[in-house]
Design an enzyme around this catalytic site. Sequence first.
Site, PDB file in Angstrom:
ATOM      1  N   TYR A  35       1.072 -43.077  25.090  1.00 49.15           N
ATOM      2  CA  TYR A  35       1.893 -43.146  26.308  1.00 49.15           C
ATOM      3  C   TYR A  35       1.957 -44.555  26.860  1.00 49.15           C
ATOM      4  O   TYR A  35       1.028 -45.339  26.678  1.00 49.15           O
ATOM      5  CB  TYR A  35       1.319 -42.215  27.372  1.00 49.15           C
ATOM      6  CG  TYR A  35       1.555 -40.747  27.141  1.00 49.15           C
ATOM      7  CD1 TYR A  35       2.318 -40.290  26.070  1.00 49.15           C
ATOM      8  CD2 TYR A  35       0.994 -39.790  27.986  1.00 49.15           C
ATOM      9  CE1 TYR A  35       2.516 -38.932  25.860  1.00 49.15           C
ATOM     10  CE2 TYR A  35       1.191 -38.435  27.782  1.00 49.15           C
ATOM     11  CZ  TYR A  35       1.952 -38.005  26.729  1.00 49.15           C
ATOM     12  OH  TYR A  35       2.138 -36.668  26.530  1.00 49.15           O
ATOM     13  N   SER A  47       6.746 -29.608  28.675  1.00 51.96           N
ATOM     14  CA  SER A  47       8.205 -29.618  28.821  1.00 51.96           C
ATOM     15  C   SER A  47       8.742 -28.280  29.329  1.00 51.96           C
ATOM     16  O   SER A  47       9.720 -27.755  28.793  1.00 51.96           O
ATOM     17  CB  SER A  47       8.879 -29.980  27.484  1.00 51.96           C
ATOM     18  OG  SER A  47      10.168 -30.508  27.692  1.00 51.96           O
ATOM     19  N   LEU A  65      10.468 -27.738  31.814  1.00 51.73           N
ATOM     20  CA  LEU A  65      11.838 -27.941  32.289  1.00 51.73           C
ATOM     21  C   LEU A  65      12.740 -28.482  31.189  1.00 51.73           C
ATOM     22  O   LEU A  65      13.847 -28.939  31.452  1.00 51.73           O
ATOM     23  CB  LEU A  65      11.851 -28.892  33.491  1.00 51.73           C
ATOM     24  CG  LEU A  65      11.233 -28.352  34.781  1.00 51.73           C
ATOM     25  CD1 LEU A  65      11.231 -29.431  35.856  1.00 51.73           C
ATOM     26  CD2 LEU A  65      11.986 -27.122  35.265  1.00 51.73           C
ATOM     27  N   GLY A  89      13.804 -31.866  31.669  1.00 58.56           N
ATOM     28  CA  GLY A  89      14.604 -31.961  32.882  1.00 58.56           C
ATOM     29  C   GLY A  89      15.916 -31.215  32.784  1.00 58.56           C
ATOM     30  O   GLY A  89      16.615 -31.043  33.789  1.00 58.56           O
ATOM     31  N   LEU A 145      16.539 -28.070  32.454  1.00 56.94           N
ATOM     32  CA  LEU A 145      16.579 -26.825  33.226  1.00 56.94           C
ATOM     33  C   LEU A 145      16.667 -27.062  34.733  1.00 56.94           C
ATOM     34  O   LEU A 145      16.865 -26.112  35.496  1.00 56.94           O
ATOM     35  CB  LEU A 145      15.367 -25.969  32.891  1.00 56.94           C
ATOM     36  CG  LEU A 145      15.462 -25.247  31.541  1.00 56.94           C
ATOM     37  CD1 LEU A 145      14.101 -24.751  31.066  1.00 56.94           C
ATOM     38  CD2 LEU A 145      16.452 -24.080  31.637  1.00 56.94           C
ATOM     39  N   GLY A 153      19.063 -28.682  35.939  1.00 52.82           N
ATOM     40  CA  GLY A 153      20.501 -28.700  36.170  1.00 52.82           C
ATOM     41  C   GLY A 153      21.073 -30.084  36.404  1.00 52.82           C
ATOM     42  O   GLY A 153      22.287 -30.240  36.558  1.00 52.82           O
ATOM     43  N   LYS A 154      20.230 -31.124  36.384  1.00 52.29           N
ATOM     44  CA  LYS A 154      20.735 -32.461  36.719  1.00 52.29           C
ATOM     45  C   LYS A 154      21.584 -33.076  35.621  1.00 52.29           C
ATOM     46  O   LYS A 154      22.242 -34.088  35.837  1.00 52.29           O
ATOM     47  CB  LYS A 154      19.579 -33.397  37.068  1.00 52.29           C
ATOM     48  CG  LYS A 154      18.629 -33.738  35.929  1.00 52.29           C
ATOM     49  CD  LYS A 154      17.504 -34.637  36.439  1.00 52.29           C
ATOM     50  CE  LYS A 154      16.509 -34.970  35.356  1.00 52.29           C
ATOM     51  NZ  LYS A 154      15.396 -35.806  35.863  1.00 52.29           N
TER      52      LYS A 154
END
Length: 394
Positions: free
Chosen positions: A94, A277, A279, A282, A284, A286-287
């Site tokens: 990372y 993960s 989402l 990201g 999910l 909606g962005k």
Amino acid sequence: MHKSIAGHQITAPVPCKNAPSRRALRVHAAAATEIKAGAAAKKTQLGDSDLQVSQCCLGTMTWGVQNTEGDAHKQLSYALQDMGLNFMDTAEIYPVPPSAETQGKTDQYISTWLKQQKREDTVLATKVAGFGNKYLRKNGEQTRVTAQQVEESVNGSLSRLGTDYIDLLQVHWPDRYVPLFGAGAYDIANEREDIPFEEQLQALDKVVKSGKVRHIGVSNETSYGVMRLVQLAEQHGLPKIVSIQNSYSLLVRTAYETDLAEVCAPRQANVGLLAYSPLAGGALSGKYTDKAPEGARFTIFPGYMERYTKSLAKQAVAEYAAVAKKHGVTPTELALAWCKQKWQVTSTIIGATSMEQLKENLGAFEIELSEDAVNDIERVYKRFRDPTTKPIDD
């Protein structure tokens, strides 16, 4: 003890200094929610280890690329001090997207925060790279799960993190060939020589016996890998894996929910799922319904995220957003509350690039989805099973 869909009354609620906004905790008549205080911080046992971890784990992989050191410290203080979480996850590679220039920054940011805390209050998880990376090792050698490399990796992580032990060391991805990160079906033409499972366990055994590592786990692993590792550990008196960190969300669930769920279940191997993960990068939230926002993960890491942007996933996301609206929650809240309620999940790993996102994510753990909401989710799932594997023009 693993959680069940019926409830999560594992420990007493943890008091919060700064509760999430009412927007994150609202309950509508049509919503299927029941507020449970301190849900993100409730503790559960990780596999058959002695680790009691919060059912929400703070992910860190954006720190050093999308987030500054100051951002990281704010997130850590809010999640682990104000909201009562005790679990964070990092990795030697990372931040992501990975590069030789930024590698290790995430750990360094954690270190400067951790110096001001009681180390024993935090369950710290990190990862040793599997096959393939060429800049992590001092001699430029390709990463493998060997005794020499595991020790080098652990020593490097301890130095960067400013601690003398790691609570959970995970193999980030298998040493052998396995289709990863949205790749297609297993292809025997891609098989290659690998480090034997027993040798990998012996390498991990050395760092456990040295006191540098308390427990071991895997990530991005398959049922075959889990079973071989568990069997060999039992046969040879080697450390047993206690966790598996795999992608798990409304968009990516079939691979885990079938044979992996059986293998890892408490009455079988008892390997706790750390769902990453949740989402779907990201998606999910909606962005990404229209154009990806500037600086968002899909924008800076387009190749890695094509499984969500060039597949039926977009249609599935729209359907789940409609379910969320019907039940009075945001798409983010729906996705995270669903993941938290699944019996398969020991802890859900969340990551955020802003405090607003972090607060909404943590607030989602206060929501308990009703049977009606879950049924609506299942109806969408039947129509969009594994949508990330299907091109838009199918």
